[in-house]
Design a protein around this motif. Structure first.
Motif, mmCIF file in Angstrom:
data_model
loop_
_atom_site.group_PDB
_atom_site.id
_atom_site.type_symbol
_atom_site.label_atom_id
_atom_site.label_comp_id
_atom_site.label_asym_id
_atom_site.label_seq_id
_atom_site.Cartn_x
_atom_site.Cartn_y
_atom_site.Cartn_z
ATOM 1 N N ILE A 197 0.826 -1.208 0.000
ATOM 2 C CA ILE A 197 0.000 0.000 0.000
ATOM 3 C C ILE A 197 0.856 1.254 0.000
ATOM 4 N N LEU A 198 1.802 1.343 0.921
ATOM 5 C CA LEU A 198 2.647 2.538 0.973
ATOM 6 C C LEU A 198 3.495 2.678 -0.297
ATOM 7 N N GLN A 199 3.907 1.561 -0.854
ATOM 8 C CA GLN A 199 4.730 1.612 -2.067
ATOM 9 C C GLN A 199 3.956 2.118 -3.274
ATOM 10 N N LYS A 200 2.638 1.963 -3.259
ATOM 11 C CA LYS A 200 1.821 2.380 -4.403
ATOM 12 C C LYS A 200 1.006 3.639 -4.118
ATOM 13 N N LEU A 201 1.344 4.319 -3.044
ATOM 14 C CA LEU A 201 0.542 5.451 -2.607
ATOM 15 C C LEU A 201 0.580 6.621 -3.591
ATOM 16 N N ASP A 202 1.615 6.691 -4.409
ATOM 17 C CA ASP A 202 1.704 7.766 -5.390
ATOM 18 C C ASP A 202 0.475 7.822 -6.295
ATOM 19 N N LYS A 203 -0.164 6.673 -6.499
ATOM 20 C CA LYS A 203 -1.320 6.622 -7.395
ATOM 21 C C LYS A 203 -2.517 7.406 -6.866
ATOM 22 N N ILE A 204 -2.566 7.619 -5.534
ATOM 23 C CA ILE A 204 -3.744 8.275 -4.957
ATOM 24 C C ILE A 204 -3.398 9.522 -4.148
ATOM 25 N N LYS A 205 -2.171 9.984 -4.241
ATOM 26 C CA LYS A 205 -1.761 11.135 -3.437
ATOM 27 C C LYS A 205 -2.571 12.392 -3.732
ATOM 28 N N HIS A 206 -3.132 12.453 -4.926
ATOM 29 C CA HIS A 206 -3.907 13.641 -5.312
ATOM 30 C C HIS A 206 -5.310 13.639 -4.718
ATOM 31 N N LEU A 207 -5.760 12.497 -4.220
ATOM 32 C CA LEU A 207 -7.114 12.394 -3.695
ATOM 33 C C LEU A 207 -7.186 12.935 -2.264
ATOM 34 N N PRO A 208 -8.280 13.622 -1.921
ATOM 35 C CA PRO A 208 -8.435 14.083 -0.535
ATOM 36 C C PRO A 208 -8.761 12.915 0.384
ATOM 37 N N ALA A 209 -8.160 12.930 1.556
ATOM 38 C CA ALA A 209 -8.390 11.841 2.510
ATOM 39 C C ALA A 209 -8.395 12.367 3.932
ATOM 40 N N THR A 210 -9.309 11.856 4.715
ATOM 41 C CA THR A 210 -9.338 12.094 6.153
ATOM 42 C C THR A 210 -9.002 10.783 6.846
ATOM 43 N N ILE A 211 -8.008 10.824 7.709
ATOM 44 C CA ILE A 211 -7.526 9.639 8.408
ATOM 45 C C ILE A 211 -7.787 9.833 9.903
ATOM 46 N N ILE A 212 -8.528 8.913 10.487
ATOM 47 C CA ILE A 212 -8.924 9.004 11.895
ATOM 48 C C ILE A 212 -8.416 7.770 12.630
ATOM 49 N N HIS A 213 -7.721 7.996 13.742
ATOM 50 C CA HIS A 213 -7.147 6.868 14.473
ATOM 51 C C HIS A 213 -7.137 7.180 15.966
ATOM 52 N N GLY A 214 -7.621 6.242 16.761
ATOM 53 C CA GLY A 214 -7.596 6.416 18.207
ATOM 54 C C GLY A 214 -6.174 6.355 18.749
ATOM 55 N N SER A 255 2.245 6.861 9.408
ATOM 56 C CA SER A 255 3.038 6.611 8.207
ATOM 57 C C SER A 255 2.232 6.881 6.945
ATOM 58 N N LEU A 256 0.956 6.503 6.962
ATOM 59 C CA LEU A 256 0.101 6.763 5.806
ATOM 60 C C LEU A 256 -0.028 8.259 5.561
ATOM 61 N N ALA A 257 -0.299 9.010 6.610
ATOM 62 C CA ALA A 257 -0.459 10.459 6.467
ATOM 63 C C ALA A 257 0.845 11.140 6.046
ATOM 64 N N GLU A 258 1.964 10.668 6.572
ATOM 65 C CA GLU A 258 3.257 11.257 6.227
ATOM 66 C C GLU A 258 3.580 11.106 4.748
ATOM 67 N N ASN A 259 3.046 10.054 4.142
ATOM 68 C CA ASN A 259 3.326 9.776 2.737
ATOM 69 C C ASN A 259 2.186 10.195 1.804
ATOM 70 N N TRP A 260 1.199 10.896 2.352
ATOM 71 C CA TRP A 260 0.015 11.277 1.557
ATOM 72 C C TRP A 260 -0.204 12.773 1.716
ATOM 73 N N GLN A 261 0.265 13.526 0.754
ATOM 74 C CA GLN A 261 0.293 14.979 0.882
ATOM 75 C C GLN A 261 -1.093 15.611 0.952
ATOM 76 N N ASN A 262 -2.105 14.943 0.441
ATOM 77 C CA ASN A 262 -3.446 15.521 0.420
ATOM 78 C C ASN A 262 -4.350 14.937 1.503
ATOM 79 N N SER A 263 -3.725 14.378 2.543
ATOM 80 C CA SER A 263 -4.509 13.783 3.629
ATOM 81 C C SER A 263 -4.439 14.633 4.883
ATOM 82 N N GLN A 264 -5.416 14.428 5.750
ATOM 83 C CA GLN A 264 -5.437 15.047 7.072
ATOM 84 C C GLN A 264 -5.560 13.945 8.116
#
Length: 323
Positions: free
Chosen positions: A249-266, A279-288
């Motif tokens: 997943i992290l290796q292929k994250l470039d394919k979706i970096k342009h998509l908006p994402a909200t990441i929620i974690h306890g 790690s997901l958020a650090e590698n996904w420029q369009n995520s929060q």
């Protein structure tokens, strides 16, 4: 937004035949013509239930939920054959085609977050955004955290972990933990199977909440089929490393970096380690990334519920602004 949206009923319920002898249960609720959102449940082997619809404003969203292969109201129940990540990704896209949806929002928690990421990576042009909770990246370190004797969950809950090992203790000289459970699930007698199913299900249920004050007997579902499918399919997928390459997943994250994402974690999620979300958020420029204090893994914890409802509202506003 501190509460779930009103409880609503589906306006359409149906089944859809897919590949490999499987038939999926699908339901639609909310507003046709609203923002289409696919709800991807956890597990593998969970089911959609009822409350999932309440994360979305029914006046803004067209909500599509379905039970994944082998669980819930999908049939055949508990079938492992032709039940793997690639088939589940194909199922999501088949449903999207069936409903004639060009692009939709993906909403998933725990295993549902994994599946949402796999779908988006497979067909990024057909996704408008993602809302993800309790991130599971299906790496060796994620499996170890959840199941290994020296993993984070076992270290935090040693007494629950011993109960988890009890049904397979005699097999551990010859099998790994996952293989021992898989052996019982596929070769054991009914008494052995039910003891193992209960132990596997209770392990996850006990560690999913930061404040687990529920009577232990109430942690098991009223419908034992929910425990059977969760234990069986979760073990099946983990045994096969979720049918994806290490760190795919992290290796292929470039394919979706342009998509908006909200990441929620306890903050205190002991089922899925918080490092995965970070790690997901650090590698996904369009995520929060929203780390929820005083919360564990379950979407039912009040602060996590609030964050999810707020995320769907914020995403609806964002998507409206992009029109």
């Amino acid at each position: 937004m501190s509460q779930l949206f009103p409880n609503i009923k589906p306006f359409r319920q149906e089944t859809l035949e897919v590949s490999g002898g499987h038939t999926l249960y699908i339901e639609q609720s909310g507003t046709p013509g609203g923002i289409p959102v696919a709800y991807l449940h956890g597990g593998p082997g969970g089911c959609i239930g009822e409350n999932y619809r309440r994360f979305f404003d029914p006046e803004k969203y067209w909500i599509i939920g379905f039970d994944q292969r082998g669980c819930g109201k999908s049939t055949p129940f508990g079938l492992l054959e032709n039940n793997h990540s690639q088939a589940l990704v194909a199922d999501v896209l088949t449903i999207q085609d069936y409903l004639k949806i060009d692009k939709w929002l993906l909403f998933g928690g725990s295993w549902g977050s994994t599946l949402a990421l796999l779908v988006a990576i497979e067909q990024p042009a057909r996704v408008i955004g993602l809302i993800l909770r309790g991130i599971f990246l299906a790496r060796e370190q994620d499996y170890a955290w959840y199941l290994a004797k020296n993993g984070g969950a076992a270290q935090l809950f040693p007494e629950y972990y011993q109960a988890f090992l009890a049904p397979i203790q005699k097999l551990l000289a010859d099998f790994s933990i996952v293989d021992a459970y898989y052996h019982i699930f596929t070769n054991g007698n009914e008494v052995q199977k039910m003891a193992a199913i209960k132990a596997w299900y209770l392990w996850e249920a006990r560690i999913s909440w930061l404040h687990c004050q529920v009577d232990e007997d109430k942690l098991l579902p009223d419908d034992i089929h929910k425990a059977i499918s969760l234990a069986l399919l979760e073990c099946h997928f983990i045994k096969h490393k979720c049918f994806i390459a290490e760190n795919a997943i992290l290796q292929k994250l470039d394919k979706i970096k342009h998509l908006p994402a909200t990441i929620i974690h306890g903050r205190y999620d002991t089922v899925c380690k918080i490092e995965a979300a970070y790690s997901l958020a650090e590698n996904w420029q369009n995520s929060q990334l929203h780390i929820i204090p005083e919360a564990g893994h379950s979407a039912g914890e009040k602060a996590v519920t609030q964050a999810l409802c707020s995320a769907t509202q914020d995403m609806a506003k964002y998507l409206k602004e992009q029109e």
